[in-house]
Scaffold this motif. Structure first.
Motif, PDB file in Angstrom:
ATOM      1  N   LYS A 148      22.643 -14.925  -5.434  1.00 17.50           N
ATOM      2  CA  LYS A 148      22.905 -14.949  -3.991  1.00 17.50           C
ATOM      3  C   LYS A 148      24.242 -15.608  -3.686  1.00 17.50           C
ATOM      4  N   TRP A 149      24.490 -16.777  -4.290  1.00 25.28           N
ATOM      5  CA  TRP A 149      25.711 -17.519  -3.978  1.00 25.28           C
ATOM      6  C   TRP A 149      26.951 -16.886  -4.614  1.00 25.28           C
ATOM      7  N   ILE A 150      26.777 -16.193  -5.720  1.00 21.94           N
ATOM      8  CA  ILE A 150      27.900 -15.445  -6.295  1.00 21.94           C
ATOM      9  C   ILE A 150      28.363 -14.379  -5.300  1.00 21.94           C
ATOM     10  N   ASN A 151      27.411 -13.747  -4.640  1.00 20.96           N
ATOM     11  CA  ASN A 151      27.746 -12.713  -3.660  1.00 20.96           C
ATOM     12  C   ASN A 151      28.388 -13.287  -2.403  1.00 20.96           C
ATOM     13  N   GLU A 152      28.258 -14.609  -2.203  1.00 25.02           N
ATOM     14  CA  GLU A 152      28.801 -15.252  -1.006  1.00 25.02           C
ATOM     15  C   GLU A 152      30.193 -15.844  -1.233  1.00 25.02           C
ATOM     16  N   THR A 153      30.696 -15.753  -2.464  1.00 22.63           N
ATOM     17  CA  THR A 153      31.998 -16.388  -2.742  1.00 22.63           C
ATOM     18  C   THR A 153      33.009 -15.402  -3.306  1.00 22.63           C
ATOM     19  N   ASP A 154      34.281 -15.633  -2.968  1.00 24.11           N
ATOM     20  CA  ASP A 154      35.366 -14.908  -3.618  1.00 24.11           C
ATOM     21  C   ASP A 154      36.293 -15.877  -4.351  1.00 24.11           C
TER      22      ASP A 154
END
Length: 245
Positions: free
Chosen positions: A181-187
């Protein structure tokens, strides 16, 4: 004539430098030991994740420091704060279950979770985010959600060895889902890199708990990740390093 030659050489050197700068800008490449980024090249010798799921915190700190600071969204801040305590939750539950059942798997993976929560701490320090871990004692959390979850998981794991191992698999199940989930929230490349390596460690932990459950004639049914992803994890090899999947 000498003056003309000197001017020509100076022009060639300047052109070479400028072209070099243009070529290296915004370039990122990776292999098992060397990472090249827009800020330069660093050689990181060693294994990022070992078979027990431990993160090489010394190596990770070097890498985090080598990467530039990127703008941080509120979601990215929230993710770092959450994962700092979630990794501590795993450590604390395993330490408590080890005291109850004396199974080495809980002690070993608790030590691994310590490296996970430390890796997140390095990111908090880099981005000047207050650390939610004010008290590192077992069972102490700033977020009431984790305090309640700790009590619930320990209560479940106190029933039997099999229940304790199911708790372990459940924690890793949750950890993998939340990291995704948090990987998808960060660039941010540094945050993403840490999360991806933590996931490798968590998948190694999941494999270990499921193997132990099988020895007791028991199984685990995933609650947070899909059954397909779970089957892929437990039927694949232990993960190490940077690029191995």
């Amino acid at each position: 004539m000498k003056k003309l030659i000197a001017i020509t050489l100076a022009t060639l050197i300047l052109t070479s430098v400028l072209l070099s700068g243009c070529t290296s800008q915004n370039t990122t490449s990776t292999n098992a030991n060397t990472i090249t980024t827009a800020t330069g090249k660093g050689s990181f010798k060693g294994t990022w994740v070992n078979s027990n799921g431990n993160i090489n915190d010394t190596l990770m700190l070097e890498y985090i420091k080598s990467m530039p600071k990127q703008p941080l969204s509120e979601q990215e801040k929230e993710g770092l704060i959450e994962m700092r305590e979630e990794e501590k939750l795993a450590r604390d539950v395993y330490l408590t279950l080890y005291e109850k059942w004396k199974l080495p798997i809980f002690k070993n993976i608790a030590e691994s979770e310590e490296t996970h929560t430390t890796a997140i701490k390095y990111l908090l320090e880099k981005y000047n985010i207050p650390d939610p871990v004010k008290n590192d004692s077992v069972g102490a959390f700033s977020n009431p959600k984790f305090e309640e979850l700790y009590k619930k998981l320990v209560e479940e794991g106190d029933k039997s060895v099999v229940d304790a191992l199911i708790v372990g698999a459940t924690i890793e199940d949750l950890d993998i889902a939340d990291l995704q989930k948090w990987i998808n929230e960060t660039d941010n490349e540094d945050i993403k890199f840490v999360y991806e390596n933590l996931m490798k460690g968590s998948r190694n932990h999941m494999r270990a708990f499921v193997r132990m459950l099988n020895r007791y004639g028991a199984n685990y049914t995933p609650k947070y990740i899909s059954k397909e992803e779970f089957e892929q994890i437990i039927n694949s090899n232990t993960e190490r390093g940077l690029n191995q999947q």
